[in-house]
Enzyme design. Structure first.
Site, short mmCIF file in Angstrom:
data_model
loop_
_atom_site.label_atom_id
_atom_site.label_comp_id
_atom_site.label_asym_id
_atom_site.label_seq_id
_atom_site.Cartn_x
_atom_site.Cartn_y
_atom_site.Cartn_z
N TRP A 189 0.68 -1.02 -0.11
CA TRP A 189 -0.08 -0.06 -0.17
C TRP A 189 0.91 1.27 -0.02
O TRP A 189 1.80 1.27 0.68
CB TRP A 189 -0.94 0.08 1.01
CG TRP A 189 -1.60 1.56 1.30
CD1 TRP A 189 -2.65 1.69 0.31
CD2 TRP A 189 -1.37 2.52 2.09
NE1 TRP A 189 -3.18 3.05 0.66
CE2 TRP A 189 -2.32 3.42 1.65
CE3 TRP A 189 -0.47 2.88 2.88
CZ2 TRP A 189 -2.10 4.66 2.30
CZ3 TRP A 189 -0.31 4.22 3.73
CH2 TRP A 189 -1.31 5.02 3.09
N GLU A 230 -2.81 -2.89 -2.69
CA GLU A 230 -4.19 -2.53 -1.89
C GLU A 230 -4.48 -1.05 -2.67
O GLU A 230 -3.62 -0.18 -2.61
CB GLU A 230 -3.45 -2.30 -0.42
CG GLU A 230 -5.07 -1.62 0.41
CD GLU A 230 -4.60 -1.81 1.67
OE1 GLU A 230 -3.43 -1.90 2.36
OE2 GLU A 230 -5.49 -1.23 2.51
N LYS A 232 -7.09 2.31 -2.99
CA LYS A 232 -7.87 3.22 -2.11
C LYS A 232 -8.45 4.57 -2.70
O LYS A 232 -8.04 4.88 -3.82
CB LYS A 232 -6.55 3.79 -0.92
CG LYS A 232 -7.10 4.62 0.09
CD LYS A 232 -6.16 4.81 1.14
CE LYS A 232 -6.66 5.84 2.48
NZ LYS A 232 -5.90 5.90 3.38
N ASP A 263 -9.65 -3.22 1.20
CA ASP A 263 -9.91 -2.59 2.54
C ASP A 263 -11.21 -2.32 2.74
O ASP A 263 -11.69 -1.59 1.76
CB ASP A 263 -8.76 -1.67 2.70
CG ASP A 263 -8.57 -0.91 4.12
OD1 ASP A 263 -9.88 -0.65 4.68
OD2 ASP A 263 -7.79 -0.91 4.94
N HIS A 266 -11.94 1.60 2.04
CA HIS A 266 -11.33 2.43 0.98
C HIS A 266 -12.08 2.39 -0.07
O HIS A 266 -11.56 2.82 -1.36
CB HIS A 266 -10.10 1.28 0.60
CG HIS A 266 -8.77 1.60 1.66
ND1 HIS A 266 -7.60 1.27 1.16
CD2 HIS A 266 -8.76 2.17 2.80
CE1 HIS A 266 -6.78 1.54 2.14
NE2 HIS A 266 -7.32 2.12 3.33
N HIS A 290 -8.35 -6.49 4.23
CA HIS A 290 -8.04 -5.65 5.17
C HIS A 290 -9.44 -5.28 5.88
O HIS A 290 -10.15 -4.61 5.33
CB HIS A 290 -7.36 -4.34 4.98
CG HIS A 290 -5.85 -4.53 4.90
ND1 HIS A 290 -5.16 -3.49 4.66
CD2 HIS A 290 -5.20 -5.79 5.20
CE1 HIS A 290 -3.67 -3.79 4.87
NE2 HIS A 290 -3.88 -5.33 5.12
N ASP A 298 -12.50 6.73 6.00
CA ASP A 298 -11.52 5.67 6.12
C ASP A 298 -10.96 6.11 7.49
O ASP A 298 -9.81 6.11 7.80
CB ASP A 298 -10.58 5.68 5.07
CG ASP A 298 -9.71 4.26 5.38
OD1 ASP A 298 -9.85 3.48 5.99
OD2 ASP A 298 -8.28 4.70 5.08
N ASP A 300 -10.74 3.72 10.31
CA ASP A 300 -10.25 2.50 10.85
C ASP A 300 -10.74 2.42 12.19
O ASP A 300 -9.83 2.20 13.10
CB ASP A 300 -8.65 2.88 10.82
CG ASP A 300 -8.10 2.57 9.18
OD1 ASP A 300 -8.26 1.47 8.87
OD2 ASP A 300 -7.75 3.80 8.77
N ASP A 330 -7.29 -4.36 9.80
CA ASP A 330 -6.56 -3.24 9.60
C ASP A 330 -7.37 -1.94 10.46
O ASP A 330 -8.25 -1.45 9.72
CB ASP A 330 -6.63 -2.74 8.13
CG ASP A 330 -5.56 -1.77 8.06
OD1 ASP A 330 -4.90 -0.97 9.05
OD2 ASP A 330 -5.44 -1.06 6.78
#
Ligand code: RNT
Ligand code: ZN
Length: 429
Positions: A189, A230, A232, A263, A266, A290, A298, A300, A330
């Site tokens: 990433w 990855e 995004k 992810d 993302h 992820h 995003d 997390d 993640d």
């Protein structure tokens, strides 16, 4: 019936009967569940800090909020915290390391010069803990990433530096895979992008393709290392343009037969990765997930047992994809006990998988084929009130981890005995 073990077993037997009425075999579900490894991300333990000791701020548009005391400051502390987490999560799992978590013995080792020697401690620890290892090059928190561009940078020297980092990381991944006897997934990433409207969307993407091709030019045995890329949608500081967009990496992964990493945070907020799995697996060999939880963006957040988490697990089970999908987590939350964050998120991922494994999938598919969508909906909804909790408790019991929220007492004790004694000053590694 006061013996708690007996109580869990008895309750399980009743639940087993209930599921059997629907043709679902709970024993088989529990056995299958035990074989699924989740890759825990090391970076939840120290707010994506790592052990380079360079004092670099967290970069790449990544943001960790909160200042809960007790963050791991050195490799031994991180390992101790991870051991606590693994002990309270049923099953056998993996660890996902970032390059900045190497053991550099106080030396200034540049990222293009890291090697397996800096990860021998982790490999030994992983052997002893019986966890597999996954890996990530670190393309952020570095002066050569301060422009917000790395592998797509216009400067040939900066690009070369990051290409060499990627090459070094694949070798580390392969060494981990070799030592542990199972492939390491090395995930790429990069934060590359622009805050504002680019004049050329084209050039950085062309450079990224070239850089990736250079990194992957050496063939590595897939038994040792698997490469993932990855995508995004946007990041902080790359709101207008991200070089490695979804279309970019989808095309890249398909043409190079790499793993695509999806992810959950993302994509556009109403877009879900659960719907993408069965599309992209027509074209790429394997996937890396992820699993994360975006709240409005995003962000997390710690993974909770949401509809989307369940939908992801259902897709993996219904599509029989478990052997082609690597499940990684993640998220990073520094506002709560960090060990608890790992445990909550991982247990939720496992719970979602168990729920999916307890579904009468064949029956639902038959109803769908017969066009009986009324029954499909009715049964899917009934499924939600079946005695899943009894099977979960039984699984925890069989796996030798504490039942229900008892794990929390152990984490509180650990906080008292270990975490609270840590000062917030970073210790040199
Ligand atoms: C960033 C990506 C990436 C990182 C980790 C630390 O948006 O999700 O996976 O979170 O590499
Ligand atoms: Zn990610």
């Amino acid at each position: 019936m006061s013996d708690p073990t007996k109580k869990i077993e008895q309750t399980y037997l009743l639940a087993r009967e209930r599921y059997a009425e629907l043709g679902v075999k709970t024993d088989a579900a529990v056995e299958r569940l035990a074989s699924i490894a989740i890759s825990l991300h090391c970076w939840q333990g120290d707010d994506v800090g790592g052990f380079e000791g360079s004092g670099e701020e967290l970069g790449g548009g990544l943001a960790v909020t909160g200042n809960y005391p007790g963050k791991a400051r050195a490799v031994d502390e991180l390992r101790s915290d991870l051991e606590k987490a693994y002990a309270l999560i049923p099953g056998t799992h993996r660890l996902n390391l970032h390059a900045i978590y190497g053991e550099f013995s106080g030396q200034d080792v540049e990222r293009n010069e890291i090697g397996p020697e800096h990860f021998l401690g982790w490999i030994d620890w992983a052997k002893q803990q019986q966890v597999g290892l996954d890996f990530n090059p670190t393309y952020f928190s570095h002066e050569k990433a301060d422009d917000g561009l790395t592998l797509s940078h216009a400067d040939v020297g900066i690009r070369k530096f990051w290409i060499d980092h990627g090459i070094a990381c694949r070798k580390i991944g392969a060494a981990m895979g070799q030592a542990l006897g199972n492939p390491c997934v090395t995930n790429f990433w990069i934060p590359d992008g622009y805050k504002d409207t680019p004049a050329s969307r084209k050039a950085p993407r062309e450079r990224l393709t070239e850089s990736l091709d250079a990194i992957f030019s050496e063939k590595i045995d897939p038994q040792l290392n698997l490469d993932a890329v990855e995508c995004k949608l946007f990041g902080i500081g790359s709101e207008s343009y991200v070089v490695g967009s979804h279309e970019f990496y989808l095309g890249y992964a398909i043409t190079r037969q790499k793993l695509l990493c999806l992810d959950a945070g993302h994509f556009h907020p109403t877009e879900v990765i659960s719907d993408k799995i069965s599309s992209v697996l027509n074209y790429v060999p394997e996937l890396l997930l992820h699993v994360s939880r975006g709240v409005r963006w995003d962000s997390d957040h710690v993974v909770t047992l949401t509809d989307e988490l369940l939908a992801i697990a259902q897709e993996l089970v219904r599509g029989d994809y478990l052997n082609r999908v690597h499940i990684g987590l993640d998220f990073f939350d520094a506002s709560i006990n960090r060990v608890a964050a790992w445990i909550i998120g991982t247990r939720n991922m496992i719970k979602a998988l168990l729920m999916a494994l307890l579904e009468p999938t064949e029956q639902l598919k038959q109803l769908e084929l017969a066009g009986d969508f009324t029954s499909r909906l009715a049964l899917m909804e009934e499924q939600k009130s079946l005695p899943f909790g009894a099977v979960w408790d039984y699984y925890c019991l069989k796996s030798g981890v504490s039942i229900g929220s008892n794990w929390l007492k152990e984490v509180k004790q650990y906080e008292k005995d270990v975490l609270s004694l840590r000062s917030d000053v970073s210790a040199a590694v």
